[in-house]
Design an enzyme around this catalytic site. Structure first.
Site, mmCIF file in Angstrom:
data_model
loop_
_atom_site.group_PDB
_atom_site.id
_atom_site.type_symbol
_atom_site.label_atom_id
_atom_site.label_comp_id
_atom_site.label_asym_id
_atom_site.label_seq_id
_atom_site.Cartn_x
_atom_site.Cartn_y
_atom_site.Cartn_z
ATOM 1 N N ASP A 121 -4.671 -12.552 3.819
ATOM 2 C CA ASP A 121 -5.876 -12.033 4.469
ATOM 3 C C ASP A 121 -7.143 -12.234 3.635
ATOM 4 O OD1 ASP A 121 -4.945 -10.221 2.625
ATOM 5 O OD2 ASP A 121 -4.737 -8.543 4.026
ATOM 6 N N ASP A 136 -3.230 -10.427 -1.975
ATOM 7 C CA ASP A 136 -3.713 -9.843 -0.718
ATOM 8 C C ASP A 136 -5.181 -9.438 -0.912
ATOM 9 O OD1 ASP A 136 -2.281 -8.229 1.878
ATOM 10 O OD2 ASP A 136 -4.194 -7.395 1.171
ATOM 11 N N HIS A 176 0.817 -1.228 0.000
ATOM 12 C CA HIS A 176 0.000 0.000 0.000
ATOM 13 C C HIS A 176 0.849 1.277 0.000
ATOM 14 C CE1 HIS A 176 -3.688 -2.178 0.527
ATOM 15 N NE2 HIS A 176 -3.399 -2.615 1.743
ATOM 16 N N HIS A 202 -6.662 -6.928 -0.001
ATOM 17 C CA HIS A 202 -6.754 -5.500 -0.315
ATOM 18 C C HIS A 202 -6.060 -5.214 -1.652
ATOM 19 C CE1 HIS A 202 -6.760 -5.893 4.175
ATOM 20 N NE2 HIS A 202 -7.810 -5.099 4.032
HETATM 21 ZN ZN ZN Z 1 -4.224 -6.819 3.056
#
Ligand code: ZN
Length: 371
Positions: A266, A178, A141, A180
């Site tokens: 995740d 991931d 990120h 996200h």
């Molecule tokens: Zn994540």
């Protein structure tokens, strides 16, 4: 003789202190302080399971090193690097959106990026066939000028630039599984035709305004970015269908010389931050599929960099499955949750999931063909 699979880890990775938290919120007068979600626990337990299962004995340990200022600047602005160093030296604080560091985190984050560089070195020079960098803090990120989403430096971005600039690697593909969106990695390579970035993630999770199908790359990097924003609730079947119908064809078309997995664990059914249904079997089969492509394109070269994953109970078994696949070995440990998780509903591909996969698959023919 060296084993085929490398493992990077270091005790100091577990000493990065992101402070307290409250779910994915900051603490506020009504959100009671709790342990920060991005704690060392899930990663430490991942390493512990590798050791007690015996698999660690079958891996080649690779020592991390500190990323140099020049290497950090492969992605980050000097002002941001200086700010992280100053805040770290002052005892810690906020370095961006949902990104906090503690005392000494600057050097730990440098060791995290440097661990990914060391993994790339080992794979590209042929010391090992593939490698997993179990590093912390995570990186996907982080933007060039600020930390984001628990991430400090863009570990994978920096390691890929190292592969290109120091080791002569040309085309690289990133597969970000991931839960996200891999916004930092996407931003870094958005205009770069030498890096294909693929992110498969929960639709509009974090960041909520990134990761849509319509973002396919810009200017010279047109059609070298592929987002697969799966609806919340997607499971084993949807992920493998997305791999078979979009991710793998994209990779085979692009023909990378190195595949980097930004490996967040995740998307599992037990993750407190994600709303997906993946299991250790999903991670095992996704890894095996990427290995088949890597065998076909680039002599099996895969480097995985650890990202998110917040279930203390389940991250270790998902991670073990990835490393068992990468090394081609099965340890004595079996996933005690797998049978029940795979018996739950949610693993068949549903129409609203398939429509996203179809839309992503339709973009593959736009990707510039390599070699
Ligand atoms: Zn994540």
């Amino acid at each position: 003789m060296a084993h085929n699979t490398g493992l990077v880890c270091h005790e100091r990775y577990f000493w990065h202190d992101a402070g307290s938290g409250a779910g994915f919120s900051e603490v506020n007068p009504y959100a009671q302080p709790d342990r920060h979600p991005e704690s060392p626990d899930s990663k430490r337990r991942f390493l512990a399971l590798l050791e007690v299962s015996g698999l660690a004995d079958e891996l080649t340990r690779i020592a991390p090193r500190l990323a140099t200022p020049t290497e950090l600047q492969y992605f980050h602005t000097p002002a941001y690097i200086d700010r992280v160093a100053a805040i770290s030296a002052a005892g810690g604080g906020v370095i961006g959106d949902s990104a906090t560091i503690g005392p000494g985190s600057f050097d730990i984050a440098r060791l995290s990026a440097g661990g990914c560089i060391a993994a790339v070195d080992a794979v590209v020079t042929g010391q090992v066939r593939n490698a997993y960098a179990l590093v912390r803090p995570p990186g996907h990120h982080a933007e060039s000028d600020q930390g984001r989403g628990y991430c400090v430096f863009g570990n994978a971005v920096i390691a890929i630039r190292h592969a290109q600039r120091a080791l002569g690697v040309g085309r690289v593909a990133v597969v970000d599984w991931d839960v996200h969106h891999g916004n930092g990695t996407e931003t870094a390579f958005l205009e770069d035709p030498s890096v294909l970035t693929i992110s498969i993630h929960q639709d509009r999770h974090y960041p909520t305004d990134r990761g849509q199908l319509s973002e396919t790359g810009q200017s010279a990097g047109a059609h070298t970015n592929l987002n697969i924003p799966l609806p919340a609730g997607s499971g084993h079947g949807a992920y493998l269908a997305a791999f078979d119908q979009a991710v793998l064809p994209a990779l085979l078309r692009f023909q990378p010389e190195l595949i980097v997995i930004t490996s967040g664990l995740d998307a599992s059914a037990m993750d407190p931050l994600g709303r997906m249904m993946c299991t250790s079997a999903t991670y095992r089969e996704m890894t095996q599929r990427l290995m088949a492509v890597a065998d076909a394109c680039c002599e099996g070269r895969i480097v995985a960099t650890h990202e998110g994953g917040y279930s203390n109970a389940y991250v270790p078994f998902c991670g073990l499955a990835v490393l068992e696949a990468l090394s081609g070995r099965r340890s004595a440990a079996t996933d005690p949750y797998l049978e029940e998780l795979m018996s739950m509903a949610g693993h068949d591909v549903l129409p609203h999931q398939q429509s996203v996969i179809d839309a992503a698959a339709a973009l593959v023919s736009e990707i510039p063909a390599g070699r």
